[in-house]
Scaffold this motif. Structure first.
Motif, mmCIF file in Angstrom:
data_model
loop_
_atom_site.group_PDB
_atom_site.id
_atom_site.type_symbol
_atom_site.label_atom_id
_atom_site.label_comp_id
_atom_site.label_asym_id
_atom_site.label_seq_id
_atom_site.Cartn_x
_atom_site.Cartn_y
_atom_site.Cartn_z
ATOM 1 N N ILE A 125 -5.673 11.691 8.561
ATOM 2 C CA ILE A 125 -6.909 11.707 9.357
ATOM 3 C C ILE A 125 -6.675 12.418 10.688
ATOM 4 O O ILE A 125 -7.489 13.254 11.102
ATOM 5 C CB ILE A 125 -7.439 10.271 9.563
ATOM 6 C CG1 ILE A 125 -7.935 9.720 8.222
ATOM 7 C CG2 ILE A 125 -8.542 10.246 10.618
ATOM 8 C CD1 ILE A 125 -8.210 8.231 8.220
ATOM 9 N N GLU A 126 -5.568 12.120 11.352
ATOM 10 C CA GLU A 126 -5.274 12.753 12.637
ATOM 11 C C GLU A 126 -5.116 14.270 12.474
ATOM 12 O O GLU A 126 -5.641 15.048 13.276
ATOM 13 C CB GLU A 126 -4.016 12.152 13.255
ATOM 14 C CG GLU A 126 -3.708 12.665 14.642
ATOM 15 C CD GLU A 126 -4.797 12.394 15.668
ATOM 16 O OE1 GLU A 126 -4.976 13.246 16.558
ATOM 17 O OE2 GLU A 126 -5.460 11.356 15.586
ATOM 18 N N LEU A 127 -4.411 14.692 11.434
ATOM 19 C CA LEU A 127 -4.240 16.121 11.181
ATOM 20 C C LEU A 127 -5.590 16.794 10.947
ATOM 21 O O LEU A 127 -5.890 17.846 11.539
ATOM 22 C CB LEU A 127 -3.313 16.348 9.985
ATOM 23 C CG LEU A 127 -3.137 17.793 9.545
ATOM 24 C CD1 LEU A 127 -2.375 18.592 10.591
ATOM 25 C CD2 LEU A 127 -2.416 17.855 8.209
ATOM 26 N N LEU A 128 -6.422 16.192 10.115
ATOM 27 C CA LEU A 128 -7.724 16.782 9.813
ATOM 28 C C LEU A 128 -8.648 16.777 11.035
ATOM 29 O O LEU A 128 -9.390 17.735 11.260
ATOM 30 C CB LEU A 128 -8.380 16.060 8.633
ATOM 31 C CG LEU A 128 -7.696 16.286 7.287
ATOM 32 C CD1 LEU A 128 -8.284 15.370 6.226
ATOM 33 C CD2 LEU A 128 -7.766 17.739 6.868
ATOM 34 N N GLU A 129 -8.591 15.733 11.836
ATOM 35 C CA GLU A 129 -9.394 15.689 13.071
ATOM 36 C C GLU A 129 -8.946 16.793 14.037
ATOM 37 O O GLU A 129 -9.773 17.417 14.700
ATOM 38 C CB GLU A 129 -9.299 14.317 13.739
ATOM 39 C CG GLU A 129 -10.000 13.202 12.983
ATOM 40 C CD GLU A 129 -11.522 13.301 12.990
ATOM 41 O OE1 GLU A 129 -12.099 14.107 13.751
ATOM 42 O OE2 GLU A 129 -12.147 12.561 12.218
ATOM 43 N N THR A 130 -7.635 17.037 14.104
ATOM 44 C CA THR A 130 -7.112 18.111 14.956
ATOM 45 C C THR A 130 -7.569 19.475 14.442
ATOM 46 O O THR A 130 -7.993 20.330 15.229
ATOM 47 C CB THR A 130 -5.572 18.040 15.026
ATOM 48 O OG1 THR A 130 -5.198 16.775 15.569
ATOM 49 C CG2 THR A 130 -5.000 19.155 15.888
ATOM 50 N N TYR A 149 -0.458 16.645 2.163
ATOM 51 C CA TYR A 149 0.358 15.521 1.706
ATOM 52 C C TYR A 149 1.808 15.680 2.180
ATOM 53 O O TYR A 149 2.425 14.740 2.680
ATOM 54 C CB TYR A 149 0.313 15.396 0.182
ATOM 55 C CG TYR A 149 1.107 14.233 -0.339
ATOM 56 C CD1 TYR A 149 0.511 12.989 -0.480
ATOM 57 C CD2 TYR A 149 2.460 14.360 -0.662
ATOM 58 C CE1 TYR A 149 1.238 11.899 -0.940
ATOM 59 C CE2 TYR A 149 3.194 13.270 -1.110
ATOM 60 C CZ TYR A 149 2.573 12.054 -1.253
ATOM 61 O OH TYR A 149 3.309 10.968 -1.690
ATOM 62 N N GLN A 150 2.359 16.862 2.030
ATOM 63 C CA GLN A 150 3.747 17.113 2.423
ATOM 64 C C GLN A 150 3.934 16.977 3.929
ATOM 65 O O GLN A 150 4.953 16.468 4.386
ATOM 66 C CB GLN A 150 4.201 18.493 1.945
ATOM 67 C CG GLN A 150 4.361 18.558 0.452
ATOM 68 C CD GLN A 150 4.567 19.970 -0.072
ATOM 69 O OE1 GLN A 150 4.269 20.954 0.604
ATOM 70 N NE2 GLN A 150 5.054 20.075 -1.305
ATOM 71 N N LYS A 151 2.962 17.415 4.708
ATOM 72 C CA LYS A 151 3.045 17.324 6.172
ATOM 73 C C LYS A 151 2.937 15.883 6.674
ATOM 74 O O LYS A 151 3.501 15.531 7.701
ATOM 75 C CB LYS A 151 1.922 18.134 6.834
ATOM 76 C CG LYS A 151 2.114 19.611 6.757
ATOM 77 C CD LYS A 151 3.081 20.026 7.814
ATOM 78 C CE LYS A 151 3.098 21.522 7.966
ATOM 79 N NZ LYS A 151 4.212 21.967 8.750
ATOM 80 N N THR A 152 2.179 15.049 5.959
ATOM 81 C CA THR A 152 1.857 13.703 6.447
ATOM 82 C C THR A 152 2.505 12.577 5.656
ATOM 83 O O THR A 152 2.405 11.413 6.046
ATOM 84 C CB THR A 152 0.340 13.477 6.405
ATOM 85 O OG1 THR A 152 -0.093 13.560 5.036
ATOM 86 C CG2 THR A 152 -0.404 14.502 7.246
ATOM 87 N N GLY A 153 3.136 12.919 4.537
ATOM 88 C CA GLY A 153 3.672 11.877 3.666
ATOM 89 C C GLY A 153 2.582 11.073 2.980
ATOM 90 O O GLY A 153 2.830 10.031 2.395
ATOM 91 N N GLY A 154 1.341 11.547 3.083
ATOM 92 C CA GLY A 154 0.218 10.826 2.473
ATOM 93 C C GLY A 154 -0.217 9.600 3.248
ATOM 94 O O GLY A 154 -1.050 8.831 2.773
ATOM 95 N N LEU A 155 0.323 9.409 4.448
ATOM 96 C CA LEU A 155 -0.056 8.242 5.258
ATOM 97 C C LEU A 155 -1.445 8.471 5.858
ATOM 98 O O LEU A 155 -1.667 9.461 6.567
ATOM 99 C CB LEU A 155 0.962 7.989 6.365
ATOM 100 C CG LEU A 155 2.363 7.647 5.866
ATOM 101 C CD1 LEU A 155 3.343 7.576 7.020
ATOM 102 C CD2 LEU A 155 2.348 6.338 5.095
ATOM 103 N N LEU A 186 0.846 -1.185 0.000
ATOM 104 C CA LEU A 186 0.000 0.000 0.000
ATOM 105 C C LEU A 186 0.879 1.231 0.000
ATOM 106 O O LEU A 186 1.800 1.342 0.800
ATOM 107 C CB LEU A 186 -0.898 0.013 1.243
ATOM 108 C CG LEU A 186 -1.821 -1.179 1.418
ATOM 109 C CD1 LEU A 186 -2.571 -1.073 2.738
ATOM 110 C CD2 LEU A 186 -2.784 -1.283 0.256
ATOM 111 N N GLY A 187 0.601 2.126 -0.888
ATOM 112 C CA GLY A 187 1.371 3.362 -0.965
ATOM 113 C C GLY A 187 0.645 4.501 -0.262
ATOM 114 O O GLY A 187 -0.419 4.305 0.331
#
Length: 133
Positions: A112-117, A101-107, A67-68
């Protein structure tokens, strides 16, 4: 028969210790069919090699699914869903998706955690053109 199936899922397989290996081996030798699903970090191929070599006699077949990271369109879908905003170019521009994408590496878990915050802290707004910021 599924009643006799042992289903074992191991996350973070790269951290499996010797006791866990003994349990896996014992379960594989108990005479019941076993489905073993292991998830590991893609950068640690050594864990999968250890499993392959140690379980080779007990494994009937092995499949690997890689999975990428999420694509920008997937991030846009998550933004829309989590922040409850329209999934539309006029609301969510590509720059915000790229930044996430740059902040999370797309993981996915980090996106999801970033957006929930962001949602919890109410740290998003709409500019004069109606774009999410």
């Amino acid at each position: 028969d599924f009643a006799d199936l042992i289903y074992l899922f191991i996350d973070d397989f790269q951290w499996v210790d010797s006791f866990t290996w003994r349990v896996i081996r014992a379960l594989s030798q108990c005479g019941r069919k076993m489905l073993l699903v292991c998830a590991s970090r893609s950068h640690d191929k050594q864990a999968m090699r250890r499993m392959s070599s140690s379980m080779s006699s007990a494994v009937d077949s092995r499949s690997e699914i890689t999975l990428g990271p999420l694509e920008l369109a997937d991030i846009r879908d998550l933004i829309s869903s989590i922040l409850n905003v329209p999934n539309d170019d006029s609301v969510i521009d590509e720059d915000i998706c790229t930044h996430i994408y740059q902040k999370t590496g797309g993981l996915p878990v980090y996106v999801i955690e970033l957006l929930e915050t962001v949602k919890r802290n109410k740290s998003f707004f709409f500019d004069a053109e109606g774009m999410l910021r």
